[in-house]
Design a protein around this motif. Sequence first.
Motif, PDB file in Angstrom:
ATOM      1  N   TRP A 296       0.860  -1.169   0.000  1.00 42.21           N
ATOM      2  CA  TRP A 296       0.000   0.000   0.000  1.00 42.21           C
ATOM      3  C   TRP A 296       0.900   1.223   0.000  1.00 42.21           C
ATOM      4  N   THR A 297       0.429   2.304  -0.577  1.00 40.41           N
ATOM      5  CA  THR A 297       1.203   3.538  -0.529  1.00 40.41           C
ATOM      6  C   THR A 297       1.051   4.180   0.851  1.00 40.41           C
ATOM      7  N   ALA A 298       1.969   5.087   1.159  1.00 42.02           N
ATOM      8  CA  ALA A 298       1.896   5.808   2.432  1.00 42.02           C
ATOM      9  C   ALA A 298       0.586   6.588   2.532  1.00 42.02           C
ATOM     10  N   LEU A 299       0.127   7.144   1.415  1.00 36.09           N
ATOM     11  CA  LEU A 299      -1.127   7.897   1.419  1.00 36.09           C
ATOM     12  C   LEU A 299      -2.306   6.990   1.745  1.00 36.09           C
ATOM     13  N   ALA A 300      -2.353   5.817   1.146  1.00 36.15           N
ATOM     14  CA  ALA A 300      -3.457   4.884   1.414  1.00 36.15           C
ATOM     15  C   ALA A 300      -3.497   4.507   2.889  1.00 36.15           C
TER      16      ALA A 300
ATOM     17  N   PHE B 246       6.508   0.687  -2.519  1.00 37.90           N
ATOM     18  CA  PHE B 246       7.787   0.057  -2.196  1.00 37.90           C
ATOM     19  C   PHE B 246       7.532  -1.444  -2.172  1.00 37.90           C
ATOM     20  N   LYS B 247       8.298  -2.161  -2.917  1.00 39.12           N
ATOM     21  CA  LYS B 247       8.106  -3.612  -2.959  1.00 39.12           C
ATOM     22  C   LYS B 247       9.470  -4.271  -3.119  1.00 39.12           C
ATOM     23  N   ASN B 248       9.678  -5.385  -2.443  1.00 40.42           N
ATOM     24  CA  ASN B 248      10.930  -6.111  -2.554  1.00 40.42           C
ATOM     25  C   ASN B 248      10.853  -7.153  -3.649  1.00 40.42           C
ATOM     26  N   LEU B 249      11.951  -7.298  -4.363  1.00 39.74           N
ATOM     27  CA  LEU B 249      12.082  -8.407  -5.304  1.00 39.74           C
ATOM     28  C   LEU B 249      12.471  -9.641  -4.505  1.00 39.74           C
ATOM     29  N   ARG B 250      11.795 -10.740  -4.743  1.00 39.30           N
ATOM     30  CA  ARG B 250      12.124 -11.979  -4.041  1.00 39.30           C
ATOM     31  C   ARG B 250      13.106 -12.835  -4.826  1.00 39.30           C
ATOM     32  N   LYS B 251      13.243 -12.509  -6.097  1.00 39.70           N
ATOM     33  CA  LYS B 251      14.181 -13.238  -6.948  1.00 39.70           C
ATOM     34  C   LYS B 251      14.627 -12.307  -8.059  1.00 39.70           C
ATOM     35  N   GLN B 252      15.504 -12.747  -8.904  1.00 32.25           N
ATOM     36  CA  GLN B 252      15.973 -11.951 -10.028  1.00 32.25           C
ATOM     37  C   GLN B 252      14.801 -11.682 -10.979  1.00 32.25           C
ATOM     38  N   THR B 253      14.803 -10.524 -11.637  1.00 31.19           N
ATOM     39  CA  THR B 253      13.677 -10.180 -12.520  1.00 31.19           C
ATOM     40  C   THR B 253      13.496 -11.184 -13.646  1.00 31.19           C
ATOM     41  N   ARG B 254      14.567 -11.770 -14.129  1.00 26.95           N
ATOM     42  CA  ARG B 254      14.451 -12.751 -15.216  1.00 26.95           C
ATOM     43  C   ARG B 254      13.775 -14.045 -14.760  1.00 26.95           C
ATOM     44  N   GLU B 255      13.697 -14.276 -13.442  1.00 25.49           N
ATOM     45  CA  GLU B 255      13.080 -15.487 -12.912  1.00 25.49           C
ATOM     46  C   GLU B 255      11.563 -15.377 -12.813  1.00 25.49           C
TER      47      GLU B 255
ATOM     48  N   SER C 172      14.852  -3.653  -3.023  1.00 27.05           N
ATOM     49  CA  SER C 172      13.671  -2.826  -2.810  1.00 27.05           C
ATOM     50  C   SER C 172      13.450  -1.924  -4.022  1.00 27.05           C
ATOM     51  N   ILE C 173      12.255  -2.003  -4.590  1.00 27.69           N
ATOM     52  CA  ILE C 173      11.903  -1.230  -5.790  1.00 27.69           C
ATOM     53  C   ILE C 173      10.869  -0.183  -5.412  1.00 27.69           C
ATOM     54  N   ARG C 174      11.099   1.050  -5.852  1.00 30.64           N
ATOM     55  CA  ARG C 174      10.130   2.147  -5.702  1.00 30.64           C
ATOM     56  C   ARG C 174       9.501   2.379  -7.059  1.00 30.64           C
ATOM     57  N   TYR C 175       8.164   2.450  -7.095  1.00 30.01           N
ATOM     58  CA  TYR C 175       7.504   2.694  -8.373  1.00 30.01           C
ATOM     59  C   TYR C 175       6.157   3.350  -8.135  1.00 30.01           C
TER      60      TYR C 175
ATOM     61  N   GLU D  25      13.877   4.244  -8.428  1.00 26.08           N
ATOM     62  CA  GLU D  25      15.036   4.054  -7.578  1.00 26.08           C
ATOM     63  C   GLU D  25      14.948   2.662  -6.992  1.00 26.08           C
ATOM     64  N   SER D  26      16.062   2.020  -6.874  1.00 24.66           N
ATOM     65  CA  SER D  26      16.084   0.764  -6.142  1.00 24.66           C
ATOM     66  C   SER D  26      17.158   0.868  -5.082  1.00 24.66           C
ATOM     67  N   THR D  27      16.908   0.212  -3.977  1.00 22.25           N
ATOM     68  CA  THR D  27      17.846   0.277  -2.878  1.00 22.25           C
ATOM     69  C   THR D  27      18.082  -1.128  -2.350  1.00 22.25           C
ATOM     70  N   THR D  28      19.170  -1.298  -1.650  1.00 19.91           N
ATOM     71  CA  THR D  28      19.424  -2.579  -1.032  1.00 19.91           C
ATOM     72  C   THR D  28      18.666  -2.650   0.272  1.00 19.91           C
ATOM     73  N   SER D  29      18.454  -3.837   0.758  1.00 15.76           N
ATOM     74  CA  SER D  29      17.716  -4.040   2.006  1.00 15.76           C
ATOM     75  C   SER D  29      18.373  -3.316   3.179  1.00 15.76           C
ATOM     76  N   GLN D  30      19.700  -3.202   3.194  1.00 15.37           N
ATOM     77  CA  GLN D  30      20.390  -2.587   4.305  1.00 15.37           C
ATOM     78  C   GLN D  30      20.100  -1.092   4.413  1.00 15.37           C
ATOM     79  N   SER D  31      19.804  -0.428   3.302  1.00 17.10           N
ATOM     80  CA  SER D  31      19.600   1.029   3.365  1.00 17.10           C
ATOM     81  C   SER D  31      18.178   1.407   3.736  1.00 17.10           C
ATOM     82  N   ARG D  32      17.276   0.529   3.801  1.00 16.58           N
ATOM     83  CA  ARG D  32      15.891   0.803   4.188  1.00 16.58           C
ATOM     84  C   ARG D  32      15.629   0.350   5.586  1.00 16.58           C
TER      85      ARG D  32
END
Length: 125
Positions: free
Chosen positions: A21-25, A65-74, A96-99, A118-125
Amino acid sequence: MHDGGAGNVEFVGMEVVRRDWTALAKRVQRELYQRLFTDQPVDAYLAQIVGRVRRGELDEELVYFKNLRKQTREYTATTPPHVAAARKSSQPLGRSIRYVVTTAVPSRSTICGTRSIESTTSQSR
Protein backbone atom coordinates in the motif's frame (compact mmCIF):
# COMPACT_ATOMS: atom_id res chain seq x y z
CA MET A 1 -10.44 1.77 20.97
CA HIS A 2 -9.07 2.17 24.44
CA ASP A 3 -10.01 4.29 27.45
CA GLY A 4 -13.74 3.59 27.22
CA GLY A 5 -13.92 4.58 23.57
CA ALA A 6 -12.20 7.96 23.89
CA GLY A 7 -8.60 7.18 23.07
CA ASN A 8 -6.37 6.00 20.30
CA VAL A 9 -7.38 3.44 17.74
CA GLU A 10 -5.03 0.48 17.73
CA PHE A 11 -4.57 -1.29 14.39
CA VAL A 12 -3.46 -4.91 14.48
CA GLY A 13 -3.18 -7.70 11.95
CA MET A 14 -1.70 -8.33 8.54
CA GLU A 15 -3.51 -5.50 6.78
CA VAL A 16 -1.68 -2.93 8.90
CA VAL A 17 1.83 -4.12 8.07
CA ARG A 18 1.35 -4.76 4.37
CA ARG A 19 3.99 -3.05 2.28
CA ASP A 20 2.03 -3.06 -0.95
CA TRP A 21 0.00 0.00 0.00
CA THR A 22 1.20 3.54 -0.53
CA ALA A 23 1.90 5.81 2.43
CA LEU A 24 -1.13 7.90 1.42
CA ALA A 25 -3.46 4.88 1.41
CA LYS A 26 -2.27 3.89 4.89
CA ARG A 27 -2.61 7.43 6.24
CA VAL A 28 -6.08 7.97 4.78
CA GLN A 29 -7.28 4.60 6.07
CA ARG A 30 -6.13 5.42 9.61
CA GLU A 31 -7.66 8.90 9.48
CA LEU A 32 -10.97 7.56 8.20
CA TYR A 33 -11.20 4.99 10.99
CA GLN A 34 -10.31 7.65 13.55
CA ARG A 35 -13.00 9.97 12.19
CA LEU A 36 -15.62 7.24 11.95
CA PHE A 37 -15.01 6.00 15.50
CA THR A 38 -15.19 9.55 16.90
CA ASP A 39 -18.22 10.67 14.86
CA GLN A 40 -16.25 13.26 12.88
CA PRO A 41 -17.20 14.16 9.29
CA VAL A 42 -15.27 12.46 6.51
CA ASP A 43 -16.62 14.19 3.38
CA ALA A 44 -14.60 17.41 3.72
CA TYR A 45 -11.47 15.44 4.64
CA LEU A 46 -11.78 13.20 1.58
CA ALA A 47 -12.49 16.17 -0.69
CA GLN A 48 -9.33 17.86 0.65
CA ILE A 49 -7.24 14.73 0.00
CA VAL A 50 -8.63 14.33 -3.53
CA GLY A 51 -7.87 17.99 -4.28
CA ARG A 52 -4.32 17.66 -3.02
CA VAL A 53 -3.77 14.51 -5.09
CA ARG A 54 -5.07 16.22 -8.22
CA ARG A 55 -2.77 19.20 -7.62
CA GLY A 56 0.21 16.86 -7.25
CA GLU A 57 0.83 17.86 -3.63
CA LEU A 58 0.91 14.25 -2.40
CA ASP A 59 2.95 12.63 -5.17
CA GLU A 60 5.66 11.44 -2.75
CA GLU A 61 3.02 9.51 -0.79
CA LEU A 62 1.84 7.66 -3.92
CA VAL A 63 5.05 5.67 -4.33
CA TYR A 64 4.90 1.91 -3.84
CA PHE A 65 7.79 0.06 -2.20
CA LYS A 66 8.11 -3.61 -2.96
CA ASN A 67 10.93 -6.11 -2.55
CA LEU A 68 12.08 -8.41 -5.30
CA ARG A 69 12.12 -11.98 -4.04
CA LYS A 70 14.18 -13.24 -6.95
CA GLN A 71 15.97 -11.95 -10.03
CA THR A 72 13.68 -10.18 -12.52
CA ARG A 73 14.45 -12.75 -15.22
CA GLU A 74 13.08 -15.49 -12.91
CA TYR A 75 9.56 -14.02 -13.01
CA THR A 76 8.14 -15.88 -15.99
CA ALA A 77 4.53 -16.87 -15.26
CA THR A 78 3.36 -13.37 -14.32
CA THR A 79 4.92 -9.93 -14.20
CA PRO A 80 3.87 -8.02 -11.07
CA PRO A 81 4.07 -4.19 -11.26
CA HIS A 82 7.26 -3.96 -9.21
CA VAL A 83 8.97 -6.45 -11.52
CA ALA A 84 7.86 -4.51 -14.61
CA ALA A 85 9.22 -1.32 -13.02
CA ALA A 86 12.51 -3.01 -12.16
CA ARG A 87 12.88 -4.28 -15.72
CA LYS A 88 12.36 -0.77 -17.10
CA SER A 89 14.74 0.86 -14.63
CA SER A 90 18.06 2.20 -15.83
CA GLN A 91 19.29 2.22 -12.22
CA PRO A 92 21.33 -0.65 -10.76
CA LEU A 93 18.84 -2.96 -9.08
CA GLY A 94 18.75 -3.80 -5.40
CA ARG A 95 16.05 -5.72 -3.56
CA SER A 96 13.67 -2.83 -2.81
CA ILE A 97 11.90 -1.23 -5.79
CA ARG A 98 10.13 2.15 -5.70
CA TYR A 99 7.50 2.69 -8.37
CA VAL A 100 4.26 4.49 -9.14
CA VAL A 101 1.27 3.34 -11.10
CA THR A 102 -0.02 5.77 -13.71
CA THR A 103 -2.79 5.86 -16.29
CA ALA A 104 -0.32 7.15 -18.88
CA VAL A 105 0.82 4.98 -21.76
CA PRO A 106 3.65 2.86 -20.31
CA SER A 107 7.13 3.95 -21.27
CA ARG A 108 10.41 4.46 -19.45
CA SER A 109 9.50 8.09 -18.69
CA THR A 110 5.86 7.56 -17.67
CA ILE A 111 6.06 4.32 -15.74
CA CYS A 112 7.36 6.36 -12.83
CA GLY A 113 5.64 9.64 -13.43
CA THR A 114 8.21 12.41 -13.45
CA ARG A 115 10.75 10.63 -11.27
CA SER A 116 13.11 7.84 -12.20
CA ILE A 117 12.73 4.50 -10.50
CA GLU A 118 15.04 4.05 -7.58
CA SER A 119 16.08 0.76 -6.14
CA THR A 120 17.85 0.28 -2.88
CA THR A 121 19.42 -2.58 -1.03
CA SER A 122 17.72 -4.04 2.01
CA GLN A 123 20.39 -2.59 4.30
CA SER A 124 19.60 1.03 3.37
CA ARG A 125 15.89 0.80 4.19
